[in-house]
Design an enzyme around this catalytic site. Structure first.
Site, short mmCIF file in Angstrom:
data_model
loop_
_atom_site.label_atom_id
_atom_site.label_comp_id
_atom_site.label_asym_id
_atom_site.label_seq_id
_atom_site.Cartn_x
_atom_site.Cartn_y
_atom_site.Cartn_z
N ASN A 1 45.74 43.95 45.38
CA ASN A 1 44.49 43.21 45.20
C ASN A 1 43.34 44.19 45.39
O ASN A 1 43.53 45.25 45.99
CB ASN A 1 44.38 42.02 46.17
CG ASN A 1 44.07 42.45 47.58
OD1 ASN A 1 44.76 43.28 48.16
ND2 ASN A 1 43.03 41.88 48.16
N HIS B 1 38.36 49.74 39.58
CA HIS B 1 39.65 49.76 40.27
C HIS B 1 39.88 51.07 41.02
O HIS B 1 39.49 52.14 40.56
CB HIS B 1 40.77 49.57 39.25
CG HIS B 1 40.78 48.22 38.63
ND1 HIS B 1 41.39 47.14 39.21
CD2 HIS B 1 40.21 47.76 37.48
CE1 HIS B 1 41.23 46.08 38.44
NE2 HIS B 1 40.50 46.43 37.39
#
Length: 189
Positions: free
Chosen positions: A36, A47
């Site tokens: 996550n 990310h």
């Protein structure tokens, strides 16, 4: 390229529960799947963005990219045939805050995503999370026996700098093993 501004403490706290858009397209070679997003990642919107996260260096050392990309260049992965998603969308301060129920629900969403986008490989980045989400308590890093549609499943260690179990050279070797499997399935030498 300029160094991105680091989020403030307030911005990090406000990132709890936020999501980060997938970097995804149909028919990718590898879809990398984190557990996550962390707060830093959610605050900046890219990310594996936290300084000290070893995803980008491991991706390069494993032969997936010709240089270490910065998190802000994440969309460049699509042209190479790679993408990024997460098992659980909700950002937390640590992966330990994700419950087993969230991981199980995330697995169902991930399976639907994989069937929709059809990557050749799904690389889950987090052994413990994989074991819980997929109900495979004895799973080891590397190729897994199950497939999702036609997608082969591979497990890699969590590249977080907090994961001291795997040093950079070990991560590089494990990413390289996936890269070699990708090359073999493509018929490359």
């Amino acid at each position: 390229m300029s160094t991105p501004r680091r989020p403030t403490k307030e911005e990090l706290l406000a990132a709890a529960g936020k999501t980060v858009p997938d970097v995804i397209a149909p028919d990718l070679v590898v879809l990398f799947c984190g557990i996550n997003p962390g707060l830093y990642t959610a605050a900046v919107g890219h990310h594996f963005a936290r300084p000290g996260n070893r995803f980008w260096p491991a991706l390069h050392a494993g032969g997936f990219t010709d240089r270490v990309l910065s998190p802000s260049e994440e969309r460049d992965l699509l042209a190479l045939g790679y993408g990024i998603t997460n098992v659980v969308d909700r950002a937390t301060a640590s992966a330990d805050e994700v419950s087993p129920d969230e991981l199980a629900a995330g697995k169902l969403r991930l399976e639907a995503k994989v069937r929709r986008y059809r990557p050749r490989f799904l690389a889950v980045l987090g052994l413990v999370a994989y074991r819980i989400a997929f109900g495979r308590p004895r799973a080891a890093p590397g190729p897994q026996p199950e497939v999702l549609g036609a997608t082969r499943v591979w497990v890699l260690p969590n590249p977080s700098g907090l994961n001291a179990s795997y040093q950079p050279r070990h991560l590089a070797a494990m990413f390289r093993a996936l890269r070699e499997a990708v090359a073999v399935t493509a018929g490359s030498p």
